[in-house]
Design an enzyme around this catalytic site. Structure first.
Site, PDB file in Angstrom:
ATOM      1  N   HIS A   1       6.811   9.863   5.530  1.00 55.49           N
ATOM      2  CA  HIS A   1       5.846   9.239   4.640  1.00 55.49           C
ATOM      3  C   HIS A   1       5.702   7.767   4.993  1.00 55.49           C
ATOM      4  CE1 HIS A   1       6.578  12.430   1.256  1.00 55.49           C
ATOM      5  NE2 HIS A   1       5.968  12.914   2.328  1.00 55.49           N
ATOM      6  N   THR A   2       4.572   7.204   4.635  1.00 55.88           N
ATOM      7  CA  THR A   2       4.372   5.776   4.840  1.00 55.88           C
ATOM      8  C   THR A   2       5.231   5.006   3.845  1.00 55.88           C
ATOM      9  OG1 THR A   2       2.098   6.149   5.545  1.00 55.88           O
ATOM     10  CG2 THR A   2       2.673   3.914   4.884  1.00 55.88           C
ATOM     11  N   THR A   3       6.157   4.223   4.355  1.00 54.11           N
ATOM     12  CA  THR A   3       7.064   3.483   3.468  1.00 54.11           C
ATOM     13  C   THR A   3       6.596   2.063   3.203  1.00 54.11           C
ATOM     14  OG1 THR A   3       8.422   2.849   5.373  1.00 54.11           O
ATOM     15  CG2 THR A   3       9.056   4.845   4.175  1.00 54.11           C
ATOM     16  N   SER A   4       5.660   1.565   3.993  1.00 53.15           N
ATOM     17  CA  SER A   4       5.112   0.235   3.755  1.00 53.15           C
ATOM     18  C   SER A   4       3.764   0.127   4.443  1.00 53.15           C
ATOM     19  CB  SER A   4       6.060  -0.844   4.271  1.00 53.15           C
ATOM     20  OG  SER A   4       6.218  -0.735   5.667  1.00 53.15           O
ATOM     21  N   TRP A  34      -1.403   3.147  -0.467  1.00 51.83           N
ATOM     22  CA  TRP A  34      -1.004   1.751  -0.676  1.00 51.83           C
ATOM     23  C   TRP A  34      -2.231   0.869  -0.891  1.00 51.83           C
ATOM     24  CZ3 TRP A  34       4.097  -0.081  -0.783  1.00 51.83           C
ATOM     25  CH2 TRP A  34       5.065   0.885  -0.530  1.00 51.83           C
TER      26      TRP A  34
END
Length: 265
Positions: free
Chosen positions: A26-29, A139
């Protein structure tokens, strides 16, 4: 090991049969990000403003990224945060708008069943909260502008302005700002705001705030766009243009605390 694409669009490596299971990354940032979006209600509609810079980490990389986007004939969105996620959200909303158009009783605009701005905002709240609950958020902070619908399906005279963040928190207001603008621009907008502002006054206020953000936010740019949605069902987004700036203020030129620096903070 071979690379395979699993359901959901995430690339993972196919492991041997002795491994427990393949993991989904997953995209963490956020990586490529846009900064502040400003929005304000005025006498005849809603105005949005944002610059066109998308930064790759700390690098000012893409200088013509457009973050103010029309979704249908009466709804605008603006987004800050991860630009690829904003593109994904925009494609989702435009796909929904096309489905609404194709499944309407008539193909004529005046008889279509387009979602109003509040319905788009409510839908985005569910989308963002759903992704957050899966620990794979989009995000973005998203600003939705437009007009509400009356009970009979006609467009109301009451403008709508709402915000949804990446964890699904949502609220409405007369003035909104995301990113660094929520710290610097929002207090200035609150000080100057009046419900009966003309379009020219509201636009001048937004441009002043964007100019100050360019001075103070190292992820901002003076190349900007203004967008508006009006009661007569028009969504207009300007071409990018550059704001005039002035760098001879004493605070920019004089050294700080007698350190003999170049005037920077």
């Amino acid at each position: 090991m071979s690379l395979s694409l699993q359901a959901g669009g995430s690339a993972t490596r196919a492991l041997s049969s002795t491994a427990p299971s393949a993991t989904t990354s997953h995209t963490t940032s956020p990586i490529t990000t846009g900064t502040s979006v400003l929005a304000i209600k005025y006498r005849s509609g809603v105005l949005l403003a944002a610059d066109t810079l998308v930064s790759y980490g700390s690098m000012a990389k893409y200088k013509n990224a457009r973050r103010l986007l029309p979704i249908n004939s009466s709804t605008l969105i603006g987004g800050s945060g991860e630009y690829s996620d904003l593109q994904s959200v925009t494609e989702l909303l435009k796909r929904n708008a096309l489905e609404d158009r194709c499944t309407a009783d008539s193909l004529y605009n005046e008889e279509s069943n387009e979602e109003c701005a509040k319905e788009v905002w409510s839908y985005l709240r569910a989308v963002m909260y759903n992704r957050r609950s899966k620990m794979n958020p989009l995000w973005n902070d998203l600003v939705v502008a437009g007009f509400k619908k009356n009970e009979d399906g006609t467009i109301s005279d009451e403008p709508f302005l709402g915000l949804v963040d990446k964890i699904g928190t949502a609220y409405e207001d007369d003035i909104l700002a995301t990113g660094f603008g929520s710290y610097i621009a929002l207090p200035l907008m609150r000080e100057k705001y009046r419900p009966d502002m003309e379009e020219g006054e509201a636009r001048a206020l937004l441009e002043d705030c964007l100019r100050i953000l360019f001075y103070r936010d190292c992820r901002a740019l003076n190349r900007v766009q203004i967008a508006k949605v009006t009661r007569d069902g028009k969504c207009l987004v300007s071409e990018p243009y550059e704001l005039d700036t002035y760098w001879d203020f004493k605070g920019f030129v004089n050294s700080k605390a007698g350190l003999g620096t170049d005037g920077g903070w």
